[in-house]
Design a protein around this motif. Structure first.
Motif: not given
Length: 256
Positions: A74, A77, A92
């Motif tokens: 991500l 993001a 993540t």
């Protein structure tokens, strides 16, 4: 307004609402199919997005409550204003991600890399962030009440005005971090490394700083009343105007 005109108006509003809902549904379907990198205000509650490459995706205002994004990529993001309550973002890659004013209460970020992420004003109440990497992250005015940050890296991070009451910060690294005006009342900072940290005006009343390293830290005007500083290192720390009433000092004495 006549009954006929009112009925026409209501009908138009209903059609518009249905159109918006359909458009959002189409957007969600396209996103889940991999056809778009934008899912603004999408309804993705409990969505299964594990191990996906979602770098640069725009989730602004999206509902991702209890979504599973475990081990997803991500990078960059945008989660601004998104609802991530209870979401799983363990392990993540969230470098440079944006979480401004996002609701991530109870979310999981265990061992996630959030370096240089912007979490200004985010709600991270009771978030589980053990061993997370938040180097140079921005958490100004973020709410981290009772959050778990055991072993997390927050070197050079900015937490000005952040709320960290009763947070678990055992073994955390806050080298050169900016915690000016932050509230760390009753927080656990056992063995924390806060060398050269800016703690001007910080609230540390009742905090457990057993074995903490505050070498060179600026504690000017900070409230350390009733705190535990046993075995803490205060070498070259600035203590001008510090409130130490009732604090248990490194030498074992209790400050009057």
């Amino acid at each position: 307004m006549t009954h006929t005109r009112f009925s026409v108006l209501c009908g138009a509003v209903l059609v518009l609402a249905i159109g918006v809902a359909a458009s959002r549904a189409d957007g969600e379907a396209e996103f889940l199919a991999g056809a778009t990198r934008a899912c603004v205000k999408c309804a993705l509650e409990k969505a299964q997005l594990k191990r996906r490459d979602l770098a640069g995706v725009d989730f602004t205002g999206a509902n991702l409550a209890r979504a599973v994004l475990h081990r997803s990529r991500l990078l960059g993001a945008n989660f601004a204003g998104a609802d991530l309550a209870g979401a799983n973002l363990n392990k993540t890659d969230l470098k440079n991600a944006v979480f401004t004013k996002a609701n991530a209460a109870g979310a999981m970020f265990y061992e996630s890399d959030m370096s240089v992420a912007n979490l200004t004003g985010a709600d991270l109440t009771e978030a589980k962030m053990g061993k997370a990497r938040l180097v140079r992250a921005i958490l100004d005015n973020a709410k981290l009440v009772e959050a778990i940050l055991t072993g997390a890296r927050l070197d050079d991070a900015s937490l000005r005005g952040a709320e960290l009451m009763r947070a678990n910060l055992v073994g955390v690294s806050l080298r050169r971090a900016d915690l000016q005006g932050a509230n760390l009342e009753d927080s656990g900072l056992i063995d924390a490394v806060m060398r050269e940290a800016n703690l001007k005006g910080a609230h540390l009343s009742g905090a457990d700083l057993f074995g903490a390293d505050l070498t060179g830290a600026d504690l000017t005007g900070a409230d350390l009343s009733e705190s535990r500083l046993s075995r803490a290192i205060l070498t070259d720390a600035k203590l001008d105007g510090v409130n130490l009433k009732g604090a248990l000092m490194p030498d074992g004495s209790t400050h009057e």
